[in-house]
Design a protein around this motif. Structure first.
Motif, short mmCIF file in Angstrom:
data_model
loop_
_atom_site.label_atom_id
_atom_site.label_comp_id
_atom_site.label_asym_id
_atom_site.label_seq_id
_atom_site.Cartn_x
_atom_site.Cartn_y
_atom_site.Cartn_z
N PHE A 36 0.84 -1.20 0.00
CA PHE A 36 0.00 0.00 0.00
C PHE A 36 0.87 1.25 0.00
N GLU A 37 1.90 1.25 0.83
CA GLU A 37 2.77 2.42 0.92
C GLU A 37 3.53 2.65 -0.38
N ALA A 38 3.91 1.57 -1.07
CA ALA A 38 4.64 1.70 -2.33
C ALA A 38 3.82 2.49 -3.35
N VAL A 39 2.50 2.23 -3.40
CA VAL A 39 1.64 2.95 -4.33
C VAL A 39 1.39 4.37 -3.83
N ALA A 40 1.06 4.51 -2.56
CA ALA A 40 0.73 5.83 -2.01
C ALA A 40 1.93 6.78 -2.07
N ASP A 41 3.16 6.24 -1.94
CA ASP A 41 4.36 7.07 -1.94
C ASP A 41 4.99 7.23 -3.32
N GLY A 42 4.42 6.55 -4.33
CA GLY A 42 4.96 6.67 -5.67
C GLY A 42 6.11 5.73 -5.99
N ALA A 43 6.44 4.80 -5.08
CA ALA A 43 7.51 3.84 -5.36
C ALA A 43 7.08 2.79 -6.37
N ALA A 44 5.77 2.61 -6.54
CA ALA A 44 5.23 1.70 -7.55
C ALA A 44 4.03 2.38 -8.20
N ASP A 45 3.81 2.06 -9.47
CA ASP A 45 2.68 2.65 -10.19
C ASP A 45 1.36 2.03 -9.77
N ARG A 46 1.39 0.75 -9.48
CA ARG A 46 0.18 0.01 -9.14
C ARG A 46 0.50 -1.00 -8.04
N ALA A 47 -0.56 -1.51 -7.41
CA ALA A 47 -0.42 -2.65 -6.50
C ALA A 47 -1.56 -3.61 -6.80
#
Length: 287
Positions: A36-47
């Motif tokens: 969740f944090e990866a998407v919310a922080d921009g580290a990933a485009d999608r989850a």
């Protein structure tokens, strides 16, 4: 495109990602929160994260995270789950004394495990593929894992038994998430109907309040597909309600329903409008 998922390579979540984004760069995450944090922080485009299994029920913690993080649902995918019991080369059913896997996978195979390995204990793991990797690294023929055939091949384990899920109609529904500020186009088949997911709390916990909140949809012939309740943290005895309803949030009938819902509810939030997925069975699609 970078896509986060919980687990290690070989997990069912990886298969779900590949169904939606076959050429994506994968971002394996240790926990659901990390994804969740990866998407919310921009580290990933999608989850791509699991929300519900047809045998073992909802992944409740992910309902909580949907509300806690600034993400939006843009799609869903249904994955047929075929579990394998795997162990180091040379292991037999009689040698297995411990079965390791994610609690959801263990729950989906409870009856089969009682029949196949009645003397074996179960141990929870963070994910199915991680359990397979640990069993391979340990090399103990008394310890097995429940995971996918892909995980067995990746980590060099022998499949002792396959399709050990208690019911062949074993599907996990995964949600595809994007950052809430990302104007992402909903994914899915163009001829698939839309569904909208929302969350809200009741203004007052009085008789008839929940009935009134659901009636705003029934009075407009809107199809409610699912309702899930979760405790409202910090307010004992009060609950959050998550609903899936057929239709797009921008549809006039849904907009009017939400307006009426706000009269009896608070903290109403649209979690996403997206194309509904189909479940494919051996006998054809299940609508």
């Amino acid at each position: 495109m970078t896509v986060a998922f919980q687990g290690e390579l070989g997990a069912y979540s990886e298969e779900a990602v590949r169904r939606v984004y076959p050429d994506a760069d994968l971002v394996p995450c240790t926990t659901f929160v990390d994804a969740f944090e990866a998407v919310a922080d921009g580290a990933a485009d999608r989850a791509v994260l699991p929300i519900e299994n047809s045998l073992f029920g909802s992944v409740h913690v992910n309902y909580d995270h949907l509300r806690s993080y600034d993400v939006t649902i843009i799609g869903e995918v249904q994955v047929r789950i075929r579990h394998c019991l795997m162990a180091p080369d040379g292991a037999t059913m009689d040698s297995i004394r411990c079965v390791r896997s994610h609690p959801q996978a263990i729950g989906q195979c409870r009856q089969s495990l009682r029949e196949l390995t009645p003397e074996a204990r179960t141990e929870p793991a963070s994910d199915t593929a991680g359990a397979a990797r640990e069993v391979a690294e340990q090399g103990d023929m008394s310890v097995a894992a429940i995971a996918s055939r892909r995980a067995a091949e990746r980590y060099g384990l022998t499949v002792v038994a396959e399709r050990i899920e208690d019911n062949p109609q074993n599907y996990t529904r995964f949600l595809v998430l994007a950052d809430a500020d990302d104007d992402a186009t909903p994914i899915g088949s163009d001829d698939a109907p839309f569904k909208t997911s929302i969350v809200f709390a009741l203004r007052e916990n009085v008789p008839g309040a929940l009935f009134k909140s659901l009636a705003v949809f029934a009075l407009r012939d809107l199809d409610l597909e699912k309702i899930e309740s979760r405790p409202l943290v910090g307010a004992p005895g009060r609950y959050l309600f998550y609903l899936d309803v057929r239709g797009r949030a921008s549809d006039r009938s849904l907009e009017r329903a939400f307006d009426n819902l706000r009269e009896v509810a608070t903290d109403l939030r649209v979690l996403g409008s997206y194309r509904a997925s189909q479940i494919e069975s051996s006998d054809g699609p299940i609508k």
